[in-house]
Design a protein around this motif. Structure first.
Motif, PDB file in Angstrom:
ATOM      1  N   LYS A  10       4.766  -3.093  18.489  1.00  0.00           N
ATOM      2  CA  LYS A  10       5.962  -3.207  19.350  1.00  0.00           C
ATOM      3  C   LYS A  10       6.325  -1.861  19.995  1.00  0.00           C
ATOM      4  N   ARG A  11       6.095  -0.764  19.291  1.00  0.00           N
ATOM      5  CA  ARG A  11       6.456   0.561  19.819  1.00  0.00           C
ATOM      6  C   ARG A  11       5.596   0.920  21.014  1.00  0.00           C
ATOM      7  N   ARG A  12       6.213   1.181  22.131  1.00  0.00           N
ATOM      8  CA  ARG A  12       5.495   1.588  23.344  1.00  0.00           C
ATOM      9  C   ARG A  12       6.275   2.707  24.031  1.00  0.00           C
ATOM     10  N   SER A  13       5.646   3.300  25.048  1.00  0.00           N
ATOM     11  CA  SER A  13       6.359   4.289  25.865  1.00  0.00           C
ATOM     12  C   SER A  13       7.192   3.547  26.897  1.00  0.00           C
ATOM     13  N   ILE A  14       8.492   3.730  26.838  1.00  0.00           N
ATOM     14  CA  ILE A  14       9.409   3.034  27.746  1.00  0.00           C
ATOM     15  C   ILE A  14      10.200   4.089  28.514  1.00  0.00           C
ATOM     16  N   TYR A  15      10.135   4.000  29.834  1.00  0.00           N
ATOM     17  CA  TYR A  15      10.768   5.025  30.684  1.00  0.00           C
ATOM     18  C   TYR A  15      12.048   4.522  31.344  1.00  0.00           C
ATOM     19  N   ALA A  16      12.089   3.219  31.656  1.00  0.00           N
ATOM     20  CA  ALA A  16      13.294   2.648  32.295  1.00  0.00           C
ATOM     21  C   ALA A  16      14.245   2.207  31.185  1.00  0.00           C
ATOM     22  N   GLU A  79       8.209  13.858  41.605  1.00  0.00           N
ATOM     23  CA  GLU A  79       8.669  12.466  41.630  1.00  0.00           C
ATOM     24  C   GLU A  79       8.634  11.861  40.217  1.00  0.00           C
ATOM     25  N   TRP A  80       7.528  12.165  39.511  1.00  0.00           N
ATOM     26  CA  TRP A  80       7.365  11.649  38.150  1.00  0.00           C
ATOM     27  C   TRP A  80       8.473  12.202  37.249  1.00  0.00           C
ATOM     28  N   MET A  81       8.701  13.530  37.364  1.00  0.00           N
ATOM     29  CA  MET A  81       9.717  14.188  36.530  1.00  0.00           C
ATOM     30  C   MET A  81      11.093  13.601  36.811  1.00  0.00           C
ATOM     31  N   VAL A 129      10.589   8.287  13.908  1.00  0.00           N
ATOM     32  CA  VAL A 129      11.807   8.000  14.678  1.00  0.00           C
ATOM     33  C   VAL A 129      11.489   6.993  15.793  1.00  0.00           C
ATOM     34  N   TRP A 130      10.342   7.160  16.423  1.00  0.00           N
ATOM     35  CA  TRP A 130       9.939   6.239  17.499  1.00  0.00           C
ATOM     36  C   TRP A 130       9.861   4.798  16.958  1.00  0.00           C
ATOM     37  N   LEU A 131       9.253   4.646  15.757  1.00  0.00           N
ATOM     38  CA  LEU A 131       9.158   3.318  15.131  1.00  0.00           C
ATOM     39  C   LEU A 131      10.541   2.792  14.747  1.00  0.00           C
ATOM     40  N   SER A 141      10.453   7.212  24.956  1.00  0.00           N
ATOM     41  CA  SER A 141       9.203   7.876  25.343  1.00  0.00           C
ATOM     42  C   SER A 141       9.203   9.265  24.735  1.00  0.00           C
ATOM     43  N   LEU A 142       8.023   9.857  24.719  1.00  0.00           N
ATOM     44  CA  LEU A 142       7.883  11.195  24.151  1.00  0.00           C
ATOM     45  C   LEU A 142       7.632  12.161  25.291  1.00  0.00           C
ATOM     46  N   GLN A 143       8.448  13.181  25.398  1.00  0.00           N
ATOM     47  CA  GLN A 143       8.331  14.148  26.505  1.00  0.00           C
ATOM     48  C   GLN A 143       8.114  15.556  25.967  1.00  0.00           C
ATOM     49  N   HIS A 144       7.479  16.382  26.803  1.00  0.00           N
ATOM     50  CA  HIS A 144       7.210  17.784  26.426  1.00  0.00           C
ATOM     51  C   HIS A 144       7.580  18.680  27.589  1.00  0.00           C
ATOM     52  N   PHE A 145       8.883  18.800  27.846  1.00  0.00           N
ATOM     53  CA  PHE A 145       9.324  19.637  28.966  1.00  0.00           C
ATOM     54  C   PHE A 145       9.385  21.108  28.576  1.00  0.00           C
ATOM     55  N   GLU A 184       0.118  -4.305  29.436  1.00  0.00           N
ATOM     56  CA  GLU A 184      -0.905  -4.315  28.393  1.00  0.00           C
ATOM     57  C   GLU A 184      -1.515  -2.921  28.322  1.00  0.00           C
ATOM     58  N   LYS A 185      -1.870  -2.497  27.148  1.00  0.00           N
ATOM     59  CA  LYS A 185      -2.474  -1.170  26.990  1.00  0.00           C
ATOM     60  C   LYS A 185      -3.963  -1.333  26.728  1.00  0.00           C
ATOM     61  N   GLU A 186      -4.762  -0.439  27.280  1.00  0.00           N
ATOM     62  CA  GLU A 186      -6.209  -0.477  27.010  1.00  0.00           C
ATOM     63  C   GLU A 186      -6.492   0.157  25.660  1.00  0.00           C
TER      64      GLU A 186
HETATM   65  C1  LIG Z   1       1.092  13.856  21.204  1.00  0.00           C
HETATM   66  C2  LIG Z   1       1.612  13.020  22.342  1.00  0.00           C
HETATM   67  C3  LIG Z   1       2.086  13.632  23.488  1.00  0.00           C
HETATM   68  C4  LIG Z   1       2.637  12.876  24.528  1.00  0.00           C
HETATM   69  N1  LIG Z   1       3.218  13.508  25.592  1.00  0.00           N
HETATM   70  C5  LIG Z   1       3.803  12.777  26.555  1.00  0.00           C
HETATM   71  C6  LIG Z   1       4.496  13.419  27.617  1.00  0.00           C
HETATM   72  O1  LIG Z   1       4.627  14.644  27.634  1.00  0.00           O
HETATM   73  N2  LIG Z   1       5.045  12.631  28.579  1.00  0.00           N
HETATM   74  C7  LIG Z   1       4.948  11.265  28.540  1.00  0.00           C
HETATM   75  O2  LIG Z   1       5.478  10.602  29.430  1.00  0.00           O
HETATM   76  N3  LIG Z   1       4.309  10.624  27.525  1.00  0.00           N
HETATM   77  C8  LIG Z   1       3.739  11.355  26.538  1.00  0.00           C
HETATM   78  N4  LIG Z   1       3.129  10.724  25.494  1.00  0.00           N
HETATM   79  C9  LIG Z   1       3.026   9.249  25.478  1.00  0.00           C
HETATM   80  C10 LIG Z   1       1.593   8.745  25.693  1.00  0.00           C
HETATM   81  O3  LIG Z   1       1.187   8.940  27.021  1.00  0.00           O
HETATM   82  C11 LIG Z   1       1.559   7.272  25.300  1.00  0.00           C
HETATM   83  O4  LIG Z   1       1.943   7.157  23.950  1.00  0.00           O
HETATM   84  C12 LIG Z   1       0.175   6.649  25.470  1.00  0.00           C
HETATM   85  O5  LIG Z   1      -0.179   6.579  26.831  1.00  0.00           O
HETATM   86  C13 LIG Z   1       0.110   5.247  24.878  1.00  0.00           C
HETATM   87  O6  LIG Z   1       1.124   4.412  25.422  1.00  0.00           O
HETATM   88  P1  LIG Z   1       2.207   3.709  24.491  1.00  0.00           P
HETATM   89  O7  LIG Z   1       3.103   4.804  23.971  1.00  0.00           O
HETATM   90  O8  LIG Z   1       2.927   2.763  25.405  1.00  0.00           O
HETATM   91  O9  LIG Z   1       1.514   3.021  23.370  1.00  0.00           O
HETATM   92  C14 LIG Z   1       2.618  11.464  24.447  1.00  0.00           C
HETATM   93  C15 LIG Z   1       2.128  10.862  23.283  1.00  0.00           C
HETATM   94  C16 LIG Z   1       1.642  11.613  22.235  1.00  0.00           C
HETATM   95  C17 LIG Z   1       1.190  10.918  20.989  1.00  0.00           C
END
Ligand SMILES: Cc1cc2nc3c(=O)[nH]c(=O)nc-3n(C[C@H](O)[C@H](O)[C@H](O)COP(=O)(O)O)c2cc1C
Length: 198
Positions: A10-16, A79-81, A129-131, A141-145, A184-186
């Motif tokens: 269920k855990r995915r990267s969600i931006y909106a 634009e992405w940022m 925490v994400w879970l 989502s996970l960011q590294h600014f 869907e994720k590959e």
């Molecule tokens: C170590 C790590 C660093 C990541 N850094 C970023 C990031 O800086 N920006 C971002 O948008 N997503 C970041 N992500 C998210 C990944 O791109 C994402 O988890 C991956 O594409 C799989 O998609 P999902 O999270 O939907 O399963 C990061 C994920 C991990 C595990």
């Protein structure tokens, strides 16, 4: 009640993100506290520090990121940022992940091993925490600014929230209600990822 594997899926990267949640800020704070407390760390060093931002604190943080980045990034990256920042500001909160460099120094290791353990400690907390957020039907989502204590946003962020000088920022996790379709994720072949011998 989902199984652990269902939660992992269920855990995915969600931006909106949005603010539509049955959980209060206090519920979310408490869940994050419970989870971070149980995260394993090398030598039980507990080097990770987590700062949860809601409301104005969250907006102040992301406005600063935007103001600095807009002068650095170009074209598609800008634009992405901008999309990430807007999504984060529309959400409920943001978790900032730090490592306390003083606590990290207490580990009975040096150099590359200390650095590896520090990063691994922090990554364990990030994923936990994400879970936990996913379990509450919250997207994140996970960011590294920032990357690195010397450059990046560490100093400004410490000053903004009066955090100790020893806090090194590792990642940012904006979260909120899920306001997008989930693609869907590959996946690569699990036999490439996992090998089994007996
Ligand atoms: C170590 C790590 C660093 C990541 N850094 C970023 C990031 O800086 N920006 C971002 O948008 N997503 C970041 N992500 C998210 C990944 O791109 C994402 O988890 C991956 O594409 C799989 O998609 P999902 O999270 O939907 O399963 C990061 C994920 C991990 C595990």
């Amino acid at each position: 009640m989902s199984t652990f594997v269902e939660l992992v899926e269920k855990r995915r990267s969600i931006y909106a993100l949005g603010t539509n949640s049955e959980y209060s800020k206090k519920d979310i704070e408490n869940r994050i506290r419970e989870v971070v407390k149980q995260v394993p760390t090398a030598f039980n060093s507990q080097t990770t520090r987590v700062v949860v931002l809601f409301d104005e604190a969250k907006n102040k943080f992301w406005d600063h990121i935007y103001d600095v980045q807009k002068n650095i990034l170009e074209g598609g990256m800008q634009e992405w940022m901008s999309g990430v920042v807007t999504g984060a500001k529309n959400g409920i909160g943001t978790v900032l992940f730090f490592e306390d460099l003083d606590a990290a120094k207490q580990m009975p290791t040096q150099g590359a091993r200390t650095e590896a353990y520090k990063q691994n400690n922090n990554a364990n907390a990030q994923y936990a925490v994400w879970l936990a957020l996913a379990e509450m039907d919250l997207g994140a989502s996970l960011q590294h600014f920032n990357v690195g204590y010397e450059q990046g946003f560490d100093k400004a962020t410490r000053e903004m929230f009066n955090l100790p000088e020893t806090y090194e920022m590792i990642a940012q996790m904006p979260f909120g209600s899920i306001e997008q379709d989930i693609d869907e994720k590959e996946h690569i072949d699990t036999d490439v990822q996992v090998k089994v011998f007996s």
